[in-house]
Scaffold this motif. Structure first.
Motif, PDB file in Angstrom:
ATOM      1  N   MET A   1      13.545   1.617   0.924  1.00  0.00           N
ATOM      2  CA  MET A   1      14.354   2.329  -0.073  1.00  0.00           C
ATOM      3  C   MET A   1      13.501   3.298  -0.883  1.00  0.00           C
ATOM      4  SD  MET A   1      16.856  -0.783  -1.297  1.00  0.00           S
ATOM      5  CE  MET A   1      17.320   0.057  -2.761  1.00  0.00           C
ATOM      6  N   VAL A   2      12.284   2.917  -1.220  1.00  0.00           N
ATOM      7  CA  VAL A   2      11.397   3.783  -1.990  1.00  0.00           C
ATOM      8  C   VAL A   2      11.012   5.018  -1.178  1.00  0.00           C
ATOM      9  CG1 VAL A   2       9.080   3.921  -2.974  1.00  0.00           C
ATOM     10  CG2 VAL A   2      10.547   2.001  -3.531  1.00  0.00           C
ATOM     11  N   VAL A   3      10.722   4.830   0.097  1.00  0.00           N
ATOM     12  CA  VAL A   3      10.358   5.969   0.946  1.00  0.00           C
ATOM     13  C   VAL A   3      11.556   6.908   1.102  1.00  0.00           C
ATOM     14  CG1 VAL A   3       9.717   6.615   3.307  1.00  0.00           C
ATOM     15  CG2 VAL A   3       8.498   4.792   2.139  1.00  0.00           C
ATOM     16  N   VAL A   4      12.751   6.354   1.299  1.00  0.00           N
ATOM     17  CA  VAL A   4      13.956   7.189   1.405  1.00  0.00           C
ATOM     18  C   VAL A   4      14.180   7.949   0.104  1.00  0.00           C
ATOM     19  CG1 VAL A   4      16.477   7.075   1.588  1.00  0.00           C
ATOM     20  CG2 VAL A   4      15.055   5.814   3.187  1.00  0.00           C
ATOM     21  N   ASN A   5      14.043   7.280  -1.039  1.00  0.00           N
ATOM     22  CA  ASN A   5      14.206   7.936  -2.334  1.00  0.00           C
ATOM     23  C   ASN A   5      13.155   9.019  -2.535  1.00  0.00           C
ATOM     24  OD1 ASN A   5      15.211   8.450  -4.905  1.00  0.00           O
ATOM     25  ND2 ASN A   5      13.938   6.876  -5.838  1.00  0.00           N
ATOM     26  N   PHE A   6      11.939   8.782  -2.076  1.00  0.00           N
ATOM     27  CA  PHE A   6      10.855   9.753  -2.189  1.00  0.00           C
ATOM     28  C   PHE A   6      11.212  11.042  -1.455  1.00  0.00           C
ATOM     29  CE2 PHE A   6       6.996  11.589  -0.322  1.00  0.00           C
ATOM     30  CZ  PHE A   6       6.227  11.800  -1.448  1.00  0.00           C
ATOM     31  N   PHE A   7      11.627  10.928  -0.196  1.00  0.00           N
ATOM     32  CA  PHE A   7      11.932  12.117   0.585  1.00  0.00           C
ATOM     33  C   PHE A   7      13.236  12.770   0.148  1.00  0.00           C
ATOM     34  CE2 PHE A   7       8.898  10.129   3.528  1.00  0.00           C
ATOM     35  CZ  PHE A   7       8.024  11.202   3.644  1.00  0.00           C
ATOM     36  N   ARG A   8      14.195  11.977  -0.340  1.00  0.00           N
ATOM     37  CA  ARG A   8      15.439  12.567  -0.834  1.00  0.00           C
ATOM     38  C   ARG A   8      15.190  13.383  -2.095  1.00  0.00           C
ATOM     39  NH1 ARG A   8      20.138   8.581  -2.270  1.00  0.00           N
ATOM     40  NH2 ARG A   8      18.332   7.740  -3.327  1.00  0.00           N
ATOM     41  N   SER A   9      14.392  12.881  -3.021  1.00  0.00           N
ATOM     42  CA  SER A   9      14.091  13.642  -4.233  1.00  0.00           C
ATOM     43  C   SER A   9      13.250  14.865  -3.905  1.00  0.00           C
ATOM     44  CB  SER A   9      13.387  12.764  -5.263  1.00  0.00           C
ATOM     45  OG  SER A   9      12.110  12.392  -4.798  1.00  0.00           O
TER      46      SER A   9
ATOM     47  N   ALA B   1       0.834  -1.207   0.000  1.00  0.00           N
ATOM     48  CA  ALA B   1       0.000   0.000   0.000  1.00  0.00           C
ATOM     49  C   ALA B   1       0.871   1.262   0.000  1.00  0.00           C
ATOM     50  CB  ALA B   1      -0.930   0.000   1.208  1.00  0.00           C
ATOM     51  N   ALA B   2       1.976   1.240   0.767  1.00  0.00           N
ATOM     52  CA  ALA B   2       2.872   2.405   0.812  1.00  0.00           C
ATOM     53  C   ALA B   2       3.493   2.656  -0.559  1.00  0.00           C
ATOM     54  CB  ALA B   2       3.957   2.184   1.861  1.00  0.00           C
ATOM     55  N   MET B   3       3.949   1.608  -1.212  1.00  0.00           N
ATOM     56  CA  MET B   3       4.546   1.773  -2.538  1.00  0.00           C
ATOM     57  C   MET B   3       3.507   2.224  -3.552  1.00  0.00           C
ATOM     58  SD  MET B   3       7.272  -1.295  -2.796  1.00  0.00           S
ATOM     59  CE  MET B   3       7.929  -0.686  -4.321  1.00  0.00           C
ATOM     60  N   LEU B   4       2.301   1.718  -3.449  1.00  0.00           N
ATOM     61  CA  LEU B   4       1.238   2.109  -4.370  1.00  0.00           C
ATOM     62  C   LEU B   4       0.894   3.585  -4.194  1.00  0.00           C
ATOM     63  CD1 LEU B   4      -0.701   0.968  -6.506  1.00  0.00           C
ATOM     64  CD2 LEU B   4      -2.305   0.520  -4.678  1.00  0.00           C
ATOM     65  N   ILE B   5       0.802   4.036  -2.958  1.00  0.00           N
ATOM     66  CA  ILE B   5       0.481   5.448  -2.700  1.00  0.00           C
ATOM     67  C   ILE B   5       1.594   6.360  -3.200  1.00  0.00           C
ATOM     68  CG2 ILE B   5       0.181   7.145  -0.841  1.00  0.00           C
ATOM     69  CD1 ILE B   5      -1.355   4.941   0.679  1.00  0.00           C
TER      70      ILE B   5
ATOM     71  N   TRP C   1      10.036   5.708 -12.234  1.00  0.00           N
ATOM     72  CA  TRP C   1      10.039   5.309 -10.823  1.00  0.00           C
ATOM     73  C   TRP C   1       8.622   5.177 -10.294  1.00  0.00           C
ATOM     74  CZ3 TRP C   1      13.392   2.863  -8.199  1.00  0.00           C
ATOM     75  CH2 TRP C   1      14.749   3.033  -8.428  1.00  0.00           C
ATOM     76  N   ARG C   2       7.756   6.088 -10.713  1.00  0.00           N
ATOM     77  CA  ARG C   2       6.366   6.011 -10.254  1.00  0.00           C
ATOM     78  C   ARG C   2       5.706   4.738 -10.766  1.00  0.00           C
ATOM     79  NH1 ARG C   2       3.485  11.184 -11.893  1.00  0.00           N
ATOM     80  NH2 ARG C   2       1.778  10.134 -10.854  1.00  0.00           N
ATOM     81  N   ALA C   3       5.939   4.386 -12.022  1.00  0.00           N
ATOM     82  CA  ALA C   3       5.368   3.157 -12.580  1.00  0.00           C
ATOM     83  C   ALA C   3       5.927   1.930 -11.854  1.00  0.00           C
ATOM     84  CB  ALA C   3       5.667   3.072 -14.077  1.00  0.00           C
ATOM     85  N   PHE C   4       7.216   1.937 -11.556  1.00  0.00           N
ATOM     86  CA  PHE C   4       7.822   0.830 -10.807  1.00  0.00           C
ATOM     87  C   PHE C   4       7.180   0.707  -9.430  1.00  0.00           C
ATOM     88  CE2 PHE C   4      10.976  -0.533  -7.674  1.00  0.00           C
ATOM     89  CZ  PHE C   4      11.211  -1.813  -8.127  1.00  0.00           C
ATOM     90  N   ASN C   5       6.968   1.825  -8.756  1.00  0.00           N
ATOM     91  CA  ASN C   5       6.337   1.796  -7.433  1.00  0.00           C
ATOM     92  C   ASN C   5       4.928   1.222  -7.500  1.00  0.00           C
ATOM     93  OD1 ASN C   5       8.608   2.923  -6.321  1.00  0.00           O
ATOM     94  ND2 ASN C   5       7.758   4.963  -6.128  1.00  0.00           N
ATOM     95  N   VAL C   6       4.183   1.617  -8.512  1.00  0.00           N
ATOM     96  CA  VAL C   6       2.811   1.122  -8.639  1.00  0.00           C
ATOM     97  C   VAL C   6       2.805  -0.384  -8.908  1.00  0.00           C
ATOM     98  CG1 VAL C   6       0.751   1.222 -10.107  1.00  0.00           C
ATOM     99  CG2 VAL C   6       1.813   3.335  -9.322  1.00  0.00           C
ATOM    100  N   ILE C   7       3.657  -0.839  -9.817  1.00  0.00           N
ATOM    101  CA  ILE C   7       3.686  -2.267 -10.163  1.00  0.00           C
ATOM    102  C   ILE C   7       4.141  -3.103  -8.970  1.00  0.00           C
ATOM    103  CG2 ILE C   7       4.853  -3.982 -11.611  1.00  0.00           C
ATOM    104  CD1 ILE C   7       4.820  -1.823 -13.853  1.00  0.00           C
TER     105      ILE C   7
END
Length: 159
Positions: A79-87, A23-27, A40-46
Protein backbone atom coordinates in the motif's frame (compact mmCIF):
# COMPACT_ATOMS: atom_id res chain seq x y z
CA UNK A 1 21.59 -16.92 12.91
CA UNK A 2 18.10 -18.46 12.89
CA UNK A 3 17.61 -18.64 9.11
CA UNK A 4 17.45 -22.24 7.93
CA UNK A 5 15.38 -22.58 4.76
CA UNK A 6 15.55 -26.41 4.81
CA UNK A 7 14.32 -26.87 8.41
CA UNK A 8 11.90 -23.93 8.80
CA UNK A 9 11.17 -22.37 5.38
CA UNK A 10 8.09 -20.42 6.55
CA UNK A 11 9.97 -18.81 9.42
CA UNK A 12 13.03 -18.06 7.30
CA UNK A 13 11.01 -16.47 4.47
CA UNK A 14 9.01 -14.48 7.01
CA UNK A 15 12.19 -13.01 8.50
CA UNK A 16 13.60 -12.15 5.04
CA UNK A 17 10.33 -10.56 3.89
CA UNK A 18 10.05 -8.60 7.15
CA UNK A 19 13.48 -7.18 6.59
CA UNK A 20 12.80 -6.36 2.89
CA UNK A 21 9.44 -4.71 3.57
CA UNK A 22 10.89 -2.72 6.47
CA UNK A 23 13.80 -1.56 4.31
CA UNK A 24 11.41 -0.54 1.50
CA UNK A 25 9.24 1.48 3.87
CA UNK A 26 12.29 3.07 5.47
CA UNK A 27 13.70 4.12 2.09
CA UNK A 28 10.37 5.55 0.90
CA UNK A 29 10.06 7.49 4.15
CA UNK A 30 13.57 8.94 4.04
CA UNK A 31 13.64 9.81 0.33
CA UNK A 32 11.18 12.58 -0.57
CA UNK A 33 10.88 11.73 -4.27
CA UNK A 34 7.15 11.01 -4.22
CA UNK A 35 6.01 14.22 -2.61
CA UNK A 36 4.50 12.55 0.43
CA UNK A 37 3.54 14.73 3.37
CA UNK A 38 5.76 14.83 6.45
CA UNK A 39 3.23 12.76 8.39
CA UNK A 40 3.23 9.94 5.82
CA UNK A 41 7.01 10.01 5.62
CA UNK A 42 7.30 9.79 9.42
CA UNK A 43 4.81 6.89 9.46
CA UNK A 44 6.84 5.08 6.79
CA UNK A 45 10.06 5.53 8.74
CA UNK A 46 8.55 4.34 12.03
CA UNK A 47 6.81 1.32 10.47
CA UNK A 48 9.93 0.47 8.46
CA UNK A 49 12.11 0.57 11.56
CA UNK A 50 9.59 -1.61 13.39
CA UNK A 51 9.47 -4.24 10.65
CA UNK A 52 13.24 -4.26 10.21
CA UNK A 53 13.77 -4.45 13.97
CA UNK A 54 11.39 -7.38 14.34
CA UNK A 55 13.05 -9.15 11.39
CA UNK A 56 16.51 -8.64 12.93
CA UNK A 57 15.22 -9.85 16.30
CA UNK A 58 13.71 -13.01 14.80
CA UNK A 59 16.72 -13.68 12.59
CA UNK A 60 19.55 -13.09 15.08
CA UNK A 61 18.29 -12.86 18.70
CA UNK A 62 15.23 -15.16 18.85
CA UNK A 63 15.95 -18.41 20.74
CA UNK A 64 12.86 -20.40 19.77
CA UNK A 65 9.32 -20.70 21.02
CA UNK A 66 6.35 -18.83 19.60
CA UNK A 67 6.44 -15.79 17.38
CA UNK A 68 3.81 -13.55 15.79
CA UNK A 69 3.24 -13.37 12.06
CA UNK A 70 2.08 -9.88 11.10
CA UNK A 71 0.30 -10.06 7.78
CA UNK A 72 0.32 -6.27 7.78
CA UNK A 73 4.06 -6.53 7.26
CA UNK A 74 3.29 -7.66 3.71
CA UNK A 75 0.13 -5.65 2.96
CA UNK A 76 1.31 -2.31 4.34
CA UNK A 77 4.48 -2.01 2.21
CA UNK A 78 2.46 -2.74 -0.93
CA UNK A 79 0.00 0.00 0.00
CA UNK A 80 2.85 2.41 0.78
CA UNK A 81 4.54 1.75 -2.56
CA UNK A 82 1.23 2.22 -4.42
CA UNK A 83 0.60 5.47 -2.51
CA UNK A 84 4.15 6.62 -3.29
CA UNK A 85 3.77 6.18 -7.05
CA UNK A 86 0.20 7.51 -7.08
CA UNK A 87 1.22 10.74 -5.34
CA UNK A 88 4.21 11.01 -7.66
CA UNK A 89 2.04 10.66 -10.79
CA UNK A 90 -0.52 13.09 -9.31
CA UNK A 91 2.18 15.74 -8.87
CA UNK A 92 3.34 15.21 -12.47
CA UNK A 93 -0.18 15.66 -13.86
CA UNK A 94 -0.71 18.78 -11.75
CA UNK A 95 2.55 20.24 -13.05
CA UNK A 96 1.58 19.39 -16.64
CA UNK A 97 -1.81 21.10 -16.28
CA UNK A 98 -0.23 24.45 -15.42
CA UNK A 99 1.73 25.41 -18.52
CA UNK A 100 3.52 28.70 -18.45
CA UNK A 101 1.79 31.23 -20.68
CA UNK A 102 3.46 33.77 -22.88
CA UNK A 103 4.59 36.86 -20.98
CA UNK A 104 2.12 39.72 -21.14
CA UNK A 105 3.27 43.34 -21.52
CA UNK A 106 2.95 45.32 -18.34
CA UNK A 107 1.06 48.61 -18.51
CA UNK A 108 2.88 51.76 -17.56
CA UNK A 109 2.53 52.36 -13.81
CA UNK A 110 1.97 56.09 -14.30
CA UNK A 111 -0.22 57.64 -17.01
CA UNK A 112 1.31 59.93 -19.54
CA UNK A 113 0.55 63.63 -19.26
CA UNK A 114 -3.04 64.42 -20.22
CA UNK A 115 -4.31 60.82 -19.96
CA UNK A 116 -6.57 59.43 -17.24
CA UNK A 117 -5.15 56.70 -14.98
CA UNK A 118 -5.70 53.10 -16.06
CA UNK A 119 -9.20 51.88 -15.34
CA UNK A 120 -10.55 55.38 -14.66
CA UNK A 121 -13.48 56.65 -16.74
CA UNK A 122 -12.77 59.34 -19.27
CA UNK A 123 -13.15 62.84 -17.80
CA UNK A 124 -16.47 64.59 -18.51
CA UNK A 125 -16.89 68.34 -18.83
CA UNK A 126 -17.96 70.02 -15.62
CA UNK A 127 -21.64 70.61 -15.17
CA UNK A 128 -22.96 67.68 -17.26
CA UNK A 129 -24.76 65.26 -14.99
CA UNK A 130 -24.14 61.61 -15.73
CA UNK A 131 -26.77 59.03 -14.78
CA UNK A 132 -25.52 56.36 -12.41
CA UNK A 133 -26.82 52.97 -13.47
CA UNK A 134 -28.21 50.84 -10.68
CA UNK A 135 -26.40 47.55 -10.31
CA UNK A 136 -29.71 45.69 -10.13
CA UNK A 137 -33.06 47.13 -11.18
CA UNK A 138 -35.63 47.40 -8.45
CA UNK A 139 -39.08 45.93 -8.85
CA UNK A 140 -41.01 47.88 -11.49
CA UNK A 141 -37.90 49.64 -12.89
CA UNK A 142 -36.19 49.08 -16.18
CA UNK A 143 -32.43 48.58 -16.34
CA UNK A 144 -30.45 51.51 -17.66
CA UNK A 145 -30.16 51.28 -21.43
CA UNK A 146 -33.07 48.84 -21.82
CA UNK A 147 -35.83 49.79 -24.27
CA UNK A 148 -39.00 51.07 -22.68
CA UNK A 149 -41.85 48.55 -22.68
CA UNK A 150 -44.52 49.10 -25.34
CA UNK A 151 -48.16 48.97 -24.25
CA UNK A 152 -49.98 45.91 -25.50
CA UNK A 153 -52.45 46.67 -28.34
CA UNK A 154 -56.06 46.81 -27.28
CA UNK A 155 -58.11 43.84 -28.42
CA UNK A 156 -60.53 44.59 -31.26
CA UNK A 157 -64.22 44.45 -30.45
CA UNK A 158 -66.70 43.15 -32.88
CA UNK A 159 -70.36 43.97 -32.42
Amino acid sequence: MNLDFSAEPLFSWYVVLLFISGAAMLILGVVNAGGLSKGWRAFNVIAGLGFMGYGIYLGFIFQGGSYLIFFKAFILPVMVVVNFFRSRSHRKTMAAQKPMGAPQPMPAPYPMAGQPPMGAPAPQPMGTPQPMPAPYPMAGQQPVGAPAPQPAPAPERTV
